[in-house]
Design an enzyme around this catalytic site. Structure first.
Site, short mmCIF file in Angstrom:
data_model
loop_
_atom_site.label_atom_id
_atom_site.label_comp_id
_atom_site.label_asym_id
_atom_site.label_seq_id
_atom_site.Cartn_x
_atom_site.Cartn_y
_atom_site.Cartn_z
N ALA B 179 47.93 77.13 -22.55
CA ALA B 179 48.52 77.66 -21.58
C ALA B 179 48.56 79.24 -21.51
O ALA B 179 49.77 79.68 -21.67
CB ALA B 179 49.73 76.83 -21.22
N GLY B 181 48.77 81.86 -19.72
CA GLY B 181 49.54 82.67 -18.91
C GLY B 181 50.99 82.71 -19.51
O GLY B 181 51.86 83.61 -19.04
N ASP B 182 51.76 81.63 -20.21
CA ASP B 182 52.82 81.65 -20.38
C ASP B 182 53.20 82.46 -21.67
O ASP B 182 54.27 83.37 -21.27
CB ASP B 182 53.05 80.34 -21.10
CG ASP B 182 53.38 79.15 -19.62
OD1 ASP B 182 54.06 79.58 -18.82
OD2 ASP B 182 52.68 78.08 -19.83
N PRO B 183 52.63 82.63 -22.71
CA PRO B 183 52.90 83.62 -23.70
C PRO B 183 52.71 84.88 -23.28
O PRO B 183 53.42 85.97 -23.72
CB PRO B 183 52.22 83.27 -24.89
CG PRO B 183 51.05 82.42 -24.45
CD PRO B 183 51.37 81.57 -23.36
N GLY B 186 55.38 85.82 -21.08
CA GLY B 186 56.63 86.02 -22.00
C GLY B 186 56.70 87.36 -22.86
O GLY B 186 57.63 88.02 -22.83
#
Lengths: 395, 416
Positions: B179, B181-183, B186
């Site tokens: 996924a 886009g998440d890290p 972040g």
């Protein structure tokens, strides 16, 4: 101009290529003074595509223009002794040096971390390399795709029956730049609080391995080796990309959203207990049940309706759909930036909005645009010194 | 000298799932005191059981305490402290406000409306702690028509060109194997937080950061945006092809699911490649003289490379080519990465003992700071593990007060 979050910080950017430029772009866009130290022929990214009207030229690369907003350009040959000593004078005034040469090169020029620390004890030097400053692969040659391969992301990207796939664009380089920027601010915090500078070693491959989403833990726990799943998420399902009447949409339904999903796509057969119990195993059947409804609707209406049902669907947007996107427009996301060669062009704007010290738009520098300002104004060289340095090929 | 770079920075962490916990993980490994606040009713942990074969628990067994054994939770929340607090409860809010008063920053990644509904939006918290830095990181941002839309990192990939530009040249849009886009979001959040803290340290002024996962992710595809805004070109998926390099691809090697990536950037590397394959004649072939000619004959080239790589193991190909000065890398899976001599030599993975699961290698820290090296300096917290430490030692609540909070259900020791 108001102060920004990083105003007052001087960054010397020796890096060449995408990763270092992205790191210092983030610093510059939030207020740091970034002086890009370029070889006389220009930093190589100036020749990277896409170029304005597809004609290459030092001021025409879209990649360069995007990655170098708000910076200054100094041309300086740091490989010659005079150039190196001018660079050291700048280091005395600087907070941060960012570089991305092959490990060992800076030291051979007499500009390694120890050399710079000797003249500016609290200097922060951020070095980006594909494999890091140590280790058996230290001197191996890398590239964006090479780092994706060795770092583990490539093995899990693509279709199970086909070859592993790189991610679009230059994601390993961009990830490294982003990591380098966060690491640099971490070191800066430490310096501001305790007065110590240090050397930051960023390996592009480790930046990739670090984002591998529990892949290591899943291997630890069950010995499982993750492989490729196409557009499907490796655990949650449905979480995939499926076609619709006029394009593609991202389809998502977590466990607590199943009933809503079934009602939304008008397919009671989705409520079958077997499907819900092990949805990832039944992915093909689930797709087949959702597809007919999707093919009767277009992406905008699927997105809007799904959101009314609080289902986290999304549209697979193409770049030509973004400039008029209502969310981006409402938040003034794209920023129009003027440049003497390209004229006004829209760029991606702020990556986040800071209430007190907002992101500011500013163009990339022309090659050597700030040489006189930097050497004359900052270091106090007289005009005829600069002429002489120019004749010697130093600047 | 501080042992860790971010010592002294305290963060009240309300984030859940992936993007937010990734941001605070980066800061926690570097020494920030990250206090994760969880609800007993809807905690950021697995309740188990999950479908077998997903690798979510050791040996796929949720055990008596599945919430202490989750793969995602444990990887993303190491080096942090964990407490429970019911933020819908008036007393819970009071305790939270006490924590805010002694923290430098609050980070949250709820949907845009949640903090306001709790009565804990930035305006309210700033009244308690005037120089507070707060970072909100919803999918689409805190304003605009999509403000309240729901999404995960995978959805933002679709909305931010990542899916559209990832895939085989002849195929549908795909996603990176994670996924993505998440890290990415972040890391932008961690950057924003540190930038805002630097400004606060200089000026005494806090601020609010509104971070849209989508707007941060699209930065990673800036060159494709520029190609459109400058030239009107809509870039398409190109598989492993590079706009100028050839050969540039992923080639099959001997053995099952065994591949090597090779990227040749110039004539010198190409000639070295031909010698390494023991086909010096190829270097003279007109089709492959000059990068643009190689690029035009990419299909023929790929076939020739493939015929050679198929006869070798990927590790062998990597070493032969790298010795010859040609960029190449084995496409490693996670087991191979864990055993890889380069990763081992750099000490990337760290063995961590965790009382509910045992000792395992965790992915370590991607940045090596020479004087204040980060590390996984505490195992992932058990559920509610630090209730007494945080409420007692940091906030100064007596045992009686803490017991009263337990009785009222404001804090708890187990998920409900």
């Amino acid at each position: 101009m108001h102060d920004q979050a990083l105003t007052g910080m001087l960054v010397l950017d020796l890096s060449q290529g995408i990763s270092g430029a992205f790191c210092t772009k983030l610093l510059a866009d939030f207020g740091a003074e970034v002086i890009k130290v370029e070889p006389l022929s220009g930093e190589p990214t100036r020749r990277l595509g896409p170029c304005l009207e597809d004609h290459p030229g030092p001021e025409r690369s879209g990649t360069f223009l995007f990655l170098n907003t708000n910076k200054k350009s100094l041309t300086l040959d740091i490989a010659c002794q005079t150039g190196a000593s001018i660079f050291k004078k700048l280091v005395k005034q600087a907070d941060i040096v960012v570089e991305s040469s092959s490990p060992g090169v800076m030291t051979s020029l007499g500009l390694g971390y120890e050399d710079l620390e000797a003249i500016k004890p609290d200097i922060i030097v951020t070095s980006i390399s594909y494999f890091g400053q140590t280790g058996p692969y230290r001197d191996y040659k890398g590239s964006d795709m090479i780092a994706l391969a060795l770092g583990g992301l490539m093995h899990v990207t693509g279709l199970p029956e086909r070859e592993p796939l790189k991610t679009g664009g230059s994601q390993a380089e961009m990830q490294a730049g982003l990591n380098a920027a966060v690491a640099t601010l971490t070191a800066l915090y430490c310096r501001d609080v305790s007065g110590i500078g240090q050397h930051v070693d960023i390996a592009v491959v480790e930046c990739i391995t670090s984002i591998m989403e529990a892949t290591t833990m899943m291997h630890n726990y069950t010995g499982q080796i993750r492989t490729r799943n196409g557009a499907r998420h490796h655990v949650a399902y449905p979480s995939t990309i499926l076609p619709c009447k006029d394009g593609y949409v991202h389809v998502h339904g977590a466990v607590h959203e199943w009933e809503r999903l079934a009602a939304f796509v008008d397919e009671p057969r989705l409520l079958d207990e077997e499907l819900q119990k092990a949805p990832r195993v039944h992915a093909d059947e689930i797709d087949a049940l959702i597809l007919p409804w999707l093919m009767q609707h277009n992406k905008q209406e699927i997105f809007a309706m799904a959101q009314l049902w609080r289902l986290p669907f999304a549209i697979v947007c193409r770049v030509d759909e973004l400039l008029d996107d209502p969310q981006f427009s409402s938040r003034d996301f794209f920023a129009e930036i003027h440049h003497p060669v390209t004229g006004p062009i829209f760029y991606p704007g702020a990556p986040f909005k800071m209430s007190e010290t907002p992101w500011q738009a500013g163009r990339a520098p022309l090659l050597g645009e700030h040489t006189t300002e930097t050497l004359g104004g900052r270091l106090g060289y007289a005009e005829d010194d600069l002429v002489r340095l120019g004749e010697l090929g130093v600047v | 000298m501080p042992r860790l770079a971010l010592e002294g920075l305290r963060i009240a962490d309300l984030t859940q799932v992936f993007a937010g916990p990734y941001a605070t993980k980066l800061l926690a490994d570097m020494g920030a005191e990250v206090i994760k606040i969880e609800s007993c009713v809807r905690c950021d942990r697995p309740h188990g059981p999950v479908a077998p074969g997903t690798g979510m628990f050791p040996d796929d067994k949720p055990g008596d305490e599945p919430y202490n054994r989750g793969a995602y939770y444990n990887e993303l929340n190491r080096s942090k402290y964990a407490i429970t607090l019911d933020l819908t409860h008036a007393t819970g809010k009071e305790v939270f406000n006490k924590l805010v008063k002694v923290s430098d920053a609050v980070v949250e990644n709820y949907s845009a409306r949640v903090m306001k509904n709790f009565g804990l939006d930035y305006g309210t918290l700033r009244a308690i702690k005037p120089d507070l830095v707060m970072v909100s990181m919803p999918g689409y941002g805190m304003s605009g028509p999509y403000r309240d839309y729901v999404t995960y990192g995978t959805g933002t990939e679709a909305m931010a060109l990542c899916s559209d530009l990832t895939g085989y040249a002849d195929g549908a849009p795909l996603k990176p194997g994670i996924a993505y886009g998440d890290p990415t979001g972040g890391m932008f959040a961690a950057f924003a937080l540190l930038a805002a803290i630097r400004y606060r340290n200089k000026t005494g002024r806090g601020q609010y950061v509104d971070l849209s996962l989508r707007e941060s992710l699209i930065q990673m595809f800036g060159d494709a945006v520029m190609d459109y805004t400058m030239n009107g070109r809509v870039q398409r998926r190109e598989g492993n092809r590079h706009p100028s390099m050839a050969p540039h691809g992923c080639y099959r090697c001997k053995g099952e699911d065994n591949w090597v990536a090779i990227a040749v950037s110039d004539d010198q590397e190409w000639q070295a490649f031909c010698r390494a394959m023991d086909k010096p004649g190829l270097a003279q072939d007109n089709r492959f003289t000059g990068a643009s000619s190689r690029w035009r004959h990419g299909d023929d080239l790929d076939q020739l490379v493939d015929e050679w790589t198929r006869r070798h193991d990927n590790d062998e190909v990597m070493h032969i080519l790298q010795e010859a000065g040609v960029p190449a890398a084995a496409v490693l899976n996670i087991r191979q990465i864990l055993a890889n001599p380069h990763f081992v030599s750099r000490g990337y993975f760290e063995n961590v003992f965790h009382s509910a699961t045992g000792t395992y290698p965790y992915p370590g820290v991607a940045w090596k700071l020479s004087k204040t090296a980060g590390s996984i300096h505490r195992p992932p917290p058990l559920f509610a593990e630090h209730n007494d430490f945080v409420l007692g030692e940091i906030l100064g609540l007596s045992r009686e007060e803490r017991d009263a909070l337990r009785r009222e259900g404001v804090i708890g020791d187990e998920p409900l």
